[in-house]
Design a protein around this motif. Structure first.
Motif, PDB file in Angstrom:
ATOM      1  N   TYR A  38      73.988  25.029  48.995  1.00  0.00           N
ATOM      2  CA  TYR A  38      72.695  25.691  48.842  1.00  0.00           C
ATOM      3  C   TYR A  38      71.854  24.883  47.862  1.00  0.00           C
ATOM      4  O   TYR A  38      72.287  24.599  46.744  1.00  0.00           O
ATOM      5  N   ILE A  39      70.667  24.503  48.289  1.00  0.00           N
ATOM      6  CA  ILE A  39      69.747  23.739  47.443  1.00  0.00           C
ATOM      7  C   ILE A  39      68.525  24.601  47.168  1.00  0.00           C
ATOM      8  O   ILE A  39      67.843  25.039  48.099  1.00  0.00           O
ATOM      9  N   LYS A  40      68.259  24.831  45.896  1.00  0.00           N
ATOM     10  CA  LYS A  40      67.106  25.642  45.530  1.00  0.00           C
ATOM     11  C   LYS A  40      65.837  24.816  45.677  1.00  0.00           C
ATOM     12  O   LYS A  40      65.694  23.754  45.065  1.00  0.00           O
ATOM     13  N   LEU A  41      64.923  25.295  46.509  1.00  0.00           N
ATOM     14  CA  LEU A  41      63.673  24.588  46.761  1.00  0.00           C
ATOM     15  C   LEU A  41      62.539  25.212  45.954  1.00  0.00           C
ATOM     16  O   LEU A  41      62.513  26.422  45.737  1.00  0.00           O
ATOM     17  N   LYS A  42      61.617  24.376  45.524  1.00  0.00           N
ATOM     18  CA  LYS A  42      60.432  24.853  44.805  1.00  0.00           C
ATOM     19  C   LYS A  42      59.188  24.351  45.523  1.00  0.00           C
ATOM     20  O   LYS A  42      59.142  23.208  45.973  1.00  0.00           O
ATOM     21  N   GLU A  43      58.192  25.208  45.618  1.00  0.00           N
ATOM     22  CA  GLU A  43      56.944  24.829  46.277  1.00  0.00           C
ATOM     23  C   GLU A  43      55.995  24.169  45.281  1.00  0.00           C
ATOM     24  O   GLU A  43      55.795  24.671  44.177  1.00  0.00           O
ATOM     25  N   ILE A  44      55.431  23.031  45.666  1.00  0.00           N
ATOM     26  CA  ILE A  44      54.430  22.358  44.840  1.00  0.00           C
ATOM     27  C   ILE A  44      53.247  21.963  45.723  1.00  0.00           C
ATOM     28  O   ILE A  44      53.362  21.915  46.949  1.00  0.00           O
ATOM     29  N   LYS A  45      52.128  21.673  45.070  1.00  0.00           N
ATOM     30  CA  LYS A  45      50.932  21.213  45.782  1.00  0.00           C
ATOM     31  C   LYS A  45      50.514  19.856  45.227  1.00  0.00           C
ATOM     32  O   LYS A  45      50.600  19.618  44.019  1.00  0.00           O
ATOM     33  N   ILE A  46      50.070  18.987  46.119  1.00  0.00           N
ATOM     34  CA  ILE A  46      49.583  17.663  45.733  1.00  0.00           C
ATOM     35  C   ILE A  46      48.128  17.548  46.181  1.00  0.00           C
ATOM     36  O   ILE A  46      47.815  17.743  47.359  1.00  0.00           O
ATOM     37  N   ARG A  47      47.254  17.240  45.240  1.00  0.00           N
ATOM     38  CA  ARG A  47      45.822  17.105  45.532  1.00  0.00           C
ATOM     39  C   ARG A  47      45.418  15.659  45.282  1.00  0.00           C
ATOM     40  O   ARG A  47      45.665  15.108  44.211  1.00  0.00           O
ATOM     41  N   PHE A  92      62.088  12.224  52.495  1.00  0.00           N
ATOM     42  CA  PHE A  92      62.321  13.527  53.116  1.00  0.00           C
ATOM     43  C   PHE A  92      63.759  14.005  52.916  1.00  0.00           C
ATOM     44  O   PHE A  92      64.007  15.127  52.487  1.00  0.00           O
ATOM     45  N   GLU A  93      64.711  13.147  53.245  1.00  0.00           N
ATOM     46  CA  GLU A  93      66.117  13.562  53.231  1.00  0.00           C
ATOM     47  C   GLU A  93      66.669  13.648  51.814  1.00  0.00           C
ATOM     48  O   GLU A  93      67.268  14.657  51.436  1.00  0.00           O
ATOM     49  N   SER A  94      66.466  12.611  51.007  1.00  0.00           N
ATOM     50  CA  SER A  94      67.084  12.578  49.675  1.00  0.00           C
ATOM     51  C   SER A  94      66.496  13.622  48.729  1.00  0.00           C
ATOM     52  O   SER A  94      67.172  14.099  47.818  1.00  0.00           O
ATOM     53  N   PHE A  95      65.224  14.008  48.934  1.00  0.00           N
ATOM     54  CA  PHE A  95      64.588  15.002  48.078  1.00  0.00           C
ATOM     55  C   PHE A  95      64.484  16.372  48.763  1.00  0.00           C
ATOM     56  O   PHE A  95      63.940  17.299  48.191  1.00  0.00           O
ATOM     57  N   ASN A  96      65.001  16.474  49.983  1.00  0.00           N
ATOM     58  CA  ASN A  96      64.911  17.719  50.763  1.00  0.00           C
ATOM     59  C   ASN A  96      63.469  18.226  50.855  1.00  0.00           C
ATOM     60  O   ASN A  96      63.172  19.399  50.603  1.00  0.00           O
ATOM     61  N   ILE A  97      62.572  17.326  51.220  1.00  0.00           N
ATOM     62  CA  ILE A  97      61.148  17.655  51.295  1.00  0.00           C
ATOM     63  C   ILE A  97      60.812  18.277  52.647  1.00  0.00           C
ATOM     64  O   ILE A  97      61.240  17.794  53.691  1.00  0.00           O
ATOM     65  N   LYS A  98      60.039  19.354  52.598  1.00  0.00           N
ATOM     66  CA  LYS A  98      59.523  19.986  53.817  1.00  0.00           C
ATOM     67  C   LYS A  98      58.041  20.277  53.597  1.00  0.00           C
ATOM     68  O   LYS A  98      57.683  21.005  52.672  1.00  0.00           O
ATOM     69  N   ILE A  99      57.195  19.686  54.419  1.00  0.00           N
ATOM     70  CA  ILE A  99      55.754  19.932  54.304  1.00  0.00           C
ATOM     71  C   ILE A  99      55.435  21.301  54.897  1.00  0.00           C
ATOM     72  O   ILE A  99      55.765  21.587  56.047  1.00  0.00           O
ATOM     73  N   GLN A 100      54.785  22.151  54.099  1.00  0.00           N
ATOM     74  CA  GLN A 100      54.454  23.506  54.528  1.00  0.00           C
ATOM     75  C   GLN A 100      53.048  23.601  55.113  1.00  0.00           C
ATOM     76  O   GLN A 100      52.815  24.312  56.082  1.00  0.00           O
ATOM     77  N   ILE A 160      62.288  17.369  41.063  1.00  0.00           N
ATOM     78  CA  ILE A 160      60.844  17.398  40.818  1.00  0.00           C
ATOM     79  C   ILE A 160      60.414  16.354  39.788  1.00  0.00           C
ATOM     80  O   ILE A 160      59.415  15.647  39.979  1.00  0.00           O
ATOM     81  N   LYS A 161      61.134  16.247  38.692  1.00  0.00           N
ATOM     82  CA  LYS A 161      60.754  15.290  37.644  1.00  0.00           C
ATOM     83  C   LYS A 161      60.738  13.865  38.195  1.00  0.00           C
ATOM     84  O   LYS A 161      59.787  13.098  37.963  1.00  0.00           O
ATOM     85  N   GLU A 162      61.776  13.506  38.936  1.00  0.00           N
ATOM     86  CA  GLU A 162      61.857  12.171  39.536  1.00  0.00           C
ATOM     87  C   GLU A 162      60.743  11.965  40.560  1.00  0.00           C
ATOM     88  O   GLU A 162      60.141  10.885  40.650  1.00  0.00           O
ATOM     89  N   PHE A 163      60.449  13.013  41.322  1.00  0.00           N
ATOM     90  CA  PHE A 163      59.410  12.948  42.349  1.00  0.00           C
ATOM     91  C   PHE A 163      58.034  12.732  41.721  1.00  0.00           C
ATOM     92  O   PHE A 163      57.231  11.914  42.187  1.00  0.00           O
ATOM     93  N   LYS A 164      57.743  13.452  40.645  1.00  0.00           N
ATOM     94  CA  LYS A 164      56.460  13.300  39.951  1.00  0.00           C
ATOM     95  C   LYS A 164      56.289  11.875  39.418  1.00  0.00           C
ATOM     96  O   LYS A 164      55.218  11.277  39.536  1.00  0.00           O
ATOM     97  N   PHE A 165      57.351  11.339  38.850  1.00  0.00           N
ATOM     98  CA  PHE A 165      57.295   9.974  38.320  1.00  0.00           C
ATOM     99  C   PHE A 165      57.022   8.975  39.441  1.00  0.00           C
ATOM    100  O   PHE A 165      56.206   8.053  39.296  1.00  0.00           O
ATOM    101  N   LEU A 166      57.695   9.167  40.579  1.00  0.00           N
ATOM    102  CA  LEU A 166      57.514   8.272  41.724  1.00  0.00           C
ATOM    103  C   LEU A 166      56.070   8.300  42.220  1.00  0.00           C
ATOM    104  O   LEU A 166      55.461   7.248  42.459  1.00  0.00           O
ATOM    105  N   LEU A 167      55.503   9.495  42.359  1.00  0.00           N
ATOM    106  CA  LEU A 167      54.135   9.614  42.867  1.00  0.00           C
ATOM    107  C   LEU A 167      53.126   8.996  41.906  1.00  0.00           C
ATOM    108  O   LEU A 167      52.218   8.269  42.323  1.00  0.00           O
ATOM    109  N   LYS A 168      53.273   9.294  40.632  1.00  0.00           N
ATOM    110  CA  LYS A 168      52.336   8.766  39.640  1.00  0.00           C
ATOM    111  C   LYS A 168      52.414   7.239  39.558  1.00  0.00           C
ATOM    112  O   LYS A 168      51.425   6.562  39.278  1.00  0.00           O
TER     113      LYS A 168
END
Length: 208
Positions: free
Chosen positions: A132-141, A158-166, A190-198
């Motif tokens: 079970y992987i706990k998912l959190k919803e975020i928004k990117i603008r 997508f796979e390594s971060f379990n990303i699903k576009i809503q 999330i922390k790693e994802f934010k660093f990657l995007l920035k």
């Protein structure tokens, strides 16, 4: 505690002394999803003697909501043994519905507990059990002309971060057009994802 879940719906059937038991186990994110499936099965098996609903769902900060009903079977002979199995196997985000057609021969308390447990255990054995992987919803603008760039980044993760576009929507502010992307992601990433995007795109805003 590490929880487990299943990836889709599975079912199994069992016949004991002319009584027929049909079990459905399925992944469900919330109580609404469970209720929708429960209503569907109740409608399909409208002539069943009993329809036993059980679920175990994590809500909020690791609060587990549990529910069971014996649906006119003797107390704790149907729903409770099923819930106990889910607890022992650390299964969450899971719904179980067992349909019973009474065959005219009473099974007794222990017989009922054994029958309901067996048909559910058979279904679980057939299921693909996954962490079970706990998912959190975020928004990117971000500016609309950079949208293609972020899709390239997301596609690779997508796979390594379990990303699903809503959802993807578009807004205009001060004569500038922006894309607003809503997605769910593994909360621990999330922390790693934010660093990657920035690192890749400076002109974006992440809304948690």
């Amino acid at each position: 505690m590490d929880y487990l879940t299943i990836d889709k719906e599975y079912s199994d059937e069992l016949s004991i002394k002319n009584s027929k038991f049909i079990a459905f186990i399925f992944h469900c994110k919330n109580e609404e999803e469970f209720q929708n499936r429960y209503k569907s099965i109740k409608k399909q098996y409208f002539d069943a003697t009993h329809v036993i609903p059980v679920y175990r769902i994590i809500k909020g900060e690791n609060i587990i909501k549990e529910h069971f009903s014996d649906d006119r079977e003797p107390a704790k002979t149907a729903g409770w043994p099923i819930l106990y199995i889910l607890q022992q196997k650390a299964l969450v985000q899971i719904g179980v519905i067992v349909v019973r057609y009474f065959g005219g021969i009473k099974l007794g308390t222990s017989g009922l507990q054994k029958a309901y447990s067996e048909v559910v255990l058979n279904s679980i054995r057939n299921a693909n059990i996954i962490p079970y992987i706990k998912l959190k919803e975020i928004k990117i603008r971000l500016p609309i002309d950079l949208e293609y760039h972020i899709h390239e980044i997301l596609r690779n993760k997508f796979e390594s971060f379990n990303i699903k576009i809503q959802n993807i929507s578009y807004i205009e502010e001060k004569n500038l057009n922006y894309a607003l992307i809503t997605l769910s992601i593994d909360e621990s990433k999330i922390k790693e994802f934010k660093f990657l995007l920035k690192e890749k795109i400076s002109d974006l805003e992440i809304i948690l």
